[in-house]
Design an enzyme around this catalytic site. Structure first.
Site, PDB file in Angstrom:
ATOM      1  N   GLY A  65       0.875  -1.267  -0.046  1.00  0.00           N
ATOM      2  CA  GLY A  65       0.031   0.166   0.227  1.00  0.00           C
ATOM      3  C   GLY A  65       0.921   1.378   0.067  1.00  0.00           C
ATOM      4  O   GLY A  65       0.550   2.354  -0.650  1.00  0.00           O
ATOM      5  N   THR A  66       1.838   1.269   0.699  1.00  0.00           N
ATOM      6  CA  THR A  66       2.710   2.360   0.858  1.00  0.00           C
ATOM      7  C   THR A  66       3.410   2.687  -0.653  1.00  0.00           C
ATOM      8  O   THR A  66       3.322   3.996  -0.988  1.00  0.00           O
ATOM      9  CB  THR A  66       3.846   2.200   1.703  1.00  0.00           C
ATOM     10  OG1 THR A  66       3.433   1.902   3.122  1.00  0.00           O
ATOM     11  CG2 THR A  66       4.856   3.382   1.937  1.00  0.00           C
ATOM     12  N   GLN A 162      -7.720   0.294   4.314  1.00  0.00           N
ATOM     13  CA  GLN A 162      -8.321  -0.407   5.264  1.00  0.00           C
ATOM     14  C   GLN A 162     -10.139  -0.624   4.876  1.00  0.00           C
ATOM     15  O   GLN A 162     -10.525  -1.397   5.629  1.00  0.00           O
ATOM     16  CB  GLN A 162      -8.466   0.797   6.524  1.00  0.00           C
ATOM     17  CG  GLN A 162      -7.125   1.053   6.899  1.00  0.00           C
ATOM     18  CD  GLN A 162      -6.564  -0.344   7.833  1.00  0.00           C
ATOM     19  OE1 GLN A 162      -7.306  -1.471   8.120  1.00  0.00           O
ATOM     20  NE2 GLN A 162      -5.205  -0.171   8.190  1.00  0.00           N
ATOM     21  N   HIS A 184      -2.124  -7.522   2.871  1.00  0.00           N
ATOM     22  CA  HIS A 184      -2.166  -7.969   3.915  1.00  0.00           C
ATOM     23  C   HIS A 184      -3.170  -7.432   5.327  1.00  0.00           C
ATOM     24  O   HIS A 184      -3.418  -7.745   6.246  1.00  0.00           O
ATOM     25  CB  HIS A 184      -0.560  -7.603   4.583  1.00  0.00           C
ATOM     26  CG  HIS A 184      -0.338  -6.388   5.130  1.00  0.00           C
ATOM     27  ND1 HIS A 184      -0.033  -5.966   6.555  1.00  0.00           N
ATOM     28  CD2 HIS A 184       0.116  -5.258   4.529  1.00  0.00           C
ATOM     29  CE1 HIS A 184       0.272  -4.871   6.656  1.00  0.00           C
ATOM     30  NE2 HIS A 184       0.292  -4.467   5.162  1.00  0.00           N
ATOM     31  N   THR A 220      10.301  -7.877 -12.390  1.00  0.00           N
ATOM     32  CA  THR A 220       9.555  -9.374 -12.420  1.00  0.00           C
ATOM     33  C   THR A 220       8.369  -9.346 -11.306  1.00  0.00           C
ATOM     34  O   THR A 220       8.910  -8.759  -9.993  1.00  0.00           O
ATOM     35  CB  THR A 220      10.776 -10.449 -12.187  1.00  0.00           C
ATOM     36  OG1 THR A 220      11.624 -10.140 -13.209  1.00  0.00           O
ATOM     37  CG2 THR A 220       9.777 -11.646 -12.140  1.00  0.00           C
ATOM     38  N   CYS A 306       5.014   7.546  19.136  1.00  0.00           N
ATOM     39  CA  CYS A 306       6.569   7.908  20.148  1.00  0.00           C
ATOM     40  C   CYS A 306       7.564   8.423  19.290  1.00  0.00           C
ATOM     41  O   CYS A 306       8.082   7.847  18.410  1.00  0.00           O
ATOM     42  CB  CYS A 306       6.878   6.706  21.079  1.00  0.00           C
ATOM     43  SG  CYS A 306       8.301   7.328  22.050  1.00  0.00           S
TER      44      CYS A 306
HETATM   45  N1  PLP Z   1      -2.730   3.215   4.112  1.00  0.00           N
HETATM   46  C1  PLP Z   1      -3.392   2.975   4.991  1.00  0.00           C
HETATM   47  C2  PLP Z   1      -4.663   3.523   5.380  1.00  0.00           C
HETATM   48  C3  PLP Z   1      -2.811   2.075   5.731  1.00  0.00           C
HETATM   49  O1  PLP Z   1      -3.485   1.613   6.965  1.00  0.00           O
HETATM   50  C4  PLP Z   1      -1.634   1.329   5.632  1.00  0.00           C
HETATM   51  C5  PLP Z   1      -1.134   0.405   6.488  1.00  0.00           C
HETATM   52  O2  PLP Z   1      -1.298   0.622   7.649  1.00  0.00           O
HETATM   53  C6  PLP Z   1      -0.921   1.423   4.326  1.00  0.00           C
HETATM   54  C7  PLP Z   1      -1.711   2.524   3.831  1.00  0.00           C
HETATM   55  C8  PLP Z   1       0.448   1.138   4.263  1.00  0.00           C
HETATM   56  O3  PLP Z   1       0.209  -0.192   3.517  1.00  0.00           O
HETATM   57  P1  PLP Z   1       1.305  -1.432   3.434  1.00  0.00           P
HETATM   58  O4  PLP Z   1       1.478  -1.571   4.782  1.00  0.00           O
HETATM   59  O5  PLP Z   1       0.914  -2.503   2.667  1.00  0.00           O
HETATM   60  O6  PLP Z   1       2.459  -0.681   2.914  1.00  0.00           O
END
Ligand code: PLP
Length: 368
Positions: A65-66, A162, A184, A220, A306
């Site tokens: 996701g990141t 989410q 995940h 790949t 933190c």
């Molecule tokens: N966006 C949201 C709203 C998330 O909660 C998360 C992960 O906590 C991410 C993006 C990032 O996803 P990933 O862990 O697959 O990089």
């Protein structure tokens, strides 16, 4: 009780990963083994596309996701990026120039504020507003935001990491040009995600050096991870109505804890994900709660981060105007596809035990 951080890999996804690992081919090879690997990737693409009601050709697999959020923000290369103040950091930190759209005290984005920010003019814009918040579960009026963005000629991105697999997510109904997903969070393996691009929205690759993923993400493909993602997407979609029932257990947690203490539930007055609650234990620092709950075998996470040894409330709770001291006592409890009723009872009694031991004391004493 920390499924929003990551949720167990579903048996179907585990089986799909193992099956893919037993294969040899590179999906770009034209020979038989290559074609077999390609078939796995394309089958998964169809299932992931179905999760958001879009065409498989729009799905660009990424390393999570990141990466998908970075691809959306940086790849679209707009002069202005406007994102809600409660976005995940992978959106807010993707580029230094993000302008934050305020949210109200429920954590819902202020659409009128976005409208005036966009009408101020300037460079072509990208608007990024998530479907559901990871800390509070609060849902955003994405379709409304997309309409405002569209009228101003802005591109619209929605982080649905989410929301997907937890509620219906339909790309057309959201009106978004791009949607981010992560395996995940829905019962697939970590380290694989997707950016689903609608109507060929202009997104330049961040990773170059190969023609994979329609030239938008070179390298790949992670065949086994993608196979697991596909299987998880299919299972999550089939389990949507079961997931919705988690709201009953979430509400039970909130009601039973409220009988024991004056808790605050962030975003409780607005639509939220069925599985998420962000709540305070009065007078007890979140970190102390997490450690004490962990000792009792219960995993939750903090609504605070933190930094340099000082506990600061999360940017999400701060954007909602939360009182800092109160927000520092907030934990996130998130249920998942394999949560059982006994987990709920176990959490409630563990929370009560921690509260009885630490409740109401000075934060530092409680943490000691
Ligand atoms: N966006 C949201 C709203 C998330 O909660 C998360 C992960 O906590 C991410 C993006 C990032 O996803 P990933 O862990 O697959 O990089």
């Amino acid at each position: 009780m920390d499924h929003n951080a990551t949720t167990p890999v579903r048996p179907e996804a585990q089986a799909a990963v193992m099956e893919a690992l037993a294969l040899v081919g590179n999906p770009s090879s034209v020979h038989g083994p290559g074609r077999a690997a390609r078939r796995i990737v394309e089958d998964a693409r169809e299932k992931v596309a179905e999760l958001v009601g879009w065409e498989p050709s729009g799905v660009i697999f990424t390393g999570g996701g990141t990466e998908a959020n970075n691809l959306a923000v940086r790849g679209s290369d707009r002069g202005r990026v406007l994102a809600s103040a409660v976005e995940h950091v992978s959106v807010l930190d993707a580029t230094p120039k993000v302008e934050e759209i305020p949210v109200d005290e429920s954590g819902v984005v202020e659409v009128e504020a976005l409208d005036s920010m966009l009408s101020a003019g300037g460079a072509p814009a990208l608007v990024s507003v998530m479907a559901a918040n990871n800390e509070t579960g609060v849902l955003q009026p994405v379709a409304e935001v997309s309409a405002v963005a569209g009228r101003a000629g802005a591109l619209m991105h929605c982080d649905a990491v989410q929301a997907a697999g937890k509620m219906e997510v339909d790309l057309s109904a959201l009106g978004a040009d791009m949607v981010t997903l992560s395996a995940h969070k829905i019962g697939g393996p970590a380290g694989v995600g997707a950016l689903v691009i609608a109507n060929d929205a202009p997104v330049a690759p961040m990773i170059r050096g190969g023609g994979q993923e329609r030239r938008r993400r070179a390298g790949t493909e992670n065949v086994a991870g993608i196979a697991g993602f596909g299987a998880a997407a299919e299972a999550a979609l089939a389990g949507l109505s079961d997931f919705a029932r988690l709201a009953e257990w979430r509400d039970r947690i909130e009601a039973r804890l409220a009988e024991r203490a004056e808790i605050k539930v962030f975003g409780s007055g607005t639509p939220r994900l069925a599985n998420t609650t962000c709540l305070t234990m009065p007078g007890v620092a979140a970190e102390a709660q997490i450690i004490a709950l962990d000792l009792l075998g219960v995993a939750v996470s903090a609504g605070s981060a933190c930094s340099s040894g000082k506990v600061e409330p999360s940017h999400v709770l701060q954007a909602m105007g939360a009182d800092k001291a109160e927000a520092a006592t907030a934990i996130r409890v998130s249920l998942g596809w394999d949560t059982a009723e006994q987990d709920i009872e176990r959490f409630i009694s563990a929370w009560a035990e921690v509260r009885a031991k630490m409740g109401g004391k000075d934060e530092r004493t409680a943490a000691a």
